[in-house]
Design a protein around this motif. Structure first.
Motif, PDB file in Angstrom:
ATOM      1  N   UNK A 107       0.827  -1.210   0.000  1.00 45.71           N
ATOM      2  CA  UNK A 107       0.000   0.000   0.000  1.00 45.71           C
ATOM      3  C   UNK A 107       0.866   1.268   0.000  1.00 45.71           C
ATOM      4  N   UNK A 108       1.903   1.274   0.803  1.00 45.64           N
ATOM      5  CA  UNK A 108       2.798   2.445   0.841  1.00 45.64           C
ATOM      6  C   UNK A 108       3.541   2.605  -0.479  1.00 45.64           C
ATOM      7  N   UNK A 109       3.981   1.498  -1.046  1.00 43.22           N
ATOM      8  CA  UNK A 109       4.690   1.567  -2.327  1.00 43.22           C
ATOM      9  C   UNK A 109       3.772   2.068  -3.422  1.00 43.22           C
ATOM     10  N   UNK A 110       2.491   1.665  -3.396  1.00 44.11           N
ATOM     11  CA  UNK A 110       1.533   2.099  -4.399  1.00 44.11           C
ATOM     12  C   UNK A 110       1.302   3.611  -4.309  1.00 44.11           C
ATOM     13  N   UNK A 111       1.330   4.146  -3.119  1.00 50.27           N
ATOM     14  CA  UNK A 111       1.157   5.600  -2.926  1.00 50.27           C
ATOM     15  C   UNK A 111       2.340   6.385  -3.507  1.00 50.27           C
ATOM     16  N   UNK A 112       3.515   5.752  -3.553  1.00 50.37           N
ATOM     17  CA  UNK A 112       4.716   6.396  -4.093  1.00 50.37           C
ATOM     18  C   UNK A 112       4.724   6.413  -5.606  1.00 50.37           C
ATOM     19  N   UNK A 113       3.924   5.538  -6.239  1.00 47.56           N
ATOM     20  CA  UNK A 113       3.947   5.435  -7.697  1.00 47.56           C
ATOM     21  C   UNK A 113       3.209   6.559  -8.375  1.00 47.56           C
TER      22      UNK A 113
END
Length: 113
Positions: A107-113
């Motif tokens: 979820x955190x990585x998806x927010x960075x994309x």
């Protein structure tokens, strides 16, 4: 995730990346020895430059992966491996099995994309 399993995954990842870097370096050395790009054909004169850029980008990506492995090994030594570096939230073992260098939850990585 068990520390021994994490260590094994990181060792395997390191071996793979170092092997790829070694192969790339060997290929680059061989290309230099054979004079890749010295054909003098104007139509193809940009090809060696483009190939060099791809090789440089590949090497940079592999060095980035090595740096990520080193950060993960440090987290393992510190006892924080498997926790998000941003939130401290546990990263699921399933994610770490696929990507042992993961620093964020999905979820955190998806927010960075």
């Amino acid at each position: 995730m068990d520390a021994d399993r994490a260590r094994t995954l990181l060792e395997e990842e390191r071996a793979e990346v170092q092997g790829l870097l070694t192969h790339l370096d060997s290929t680059l050395d061989q290309d230099r020895e054979t004079g890749r790009g010295d054909a003098g054909d104007e139509v193809d004169s940009a090809q060696p430059l483009a190939a060099d850029e791809v090789d440089d980008a590949t090497a940079a990506s592999l060095r980035d992966r090595l740096a990520a492995i080193e950060r993960a090994e440090k987290r393992l030594a510190d006892g924080t491996f498997g926790l998000s570096v941003r939130s401290g939230t546990p990263i699921p073992d399933e994610r770490l099995e696929v990507m042992p260098t993961a620093e964020l939850t999905v979820e955190e990585a998806a927010k960075n994309s």
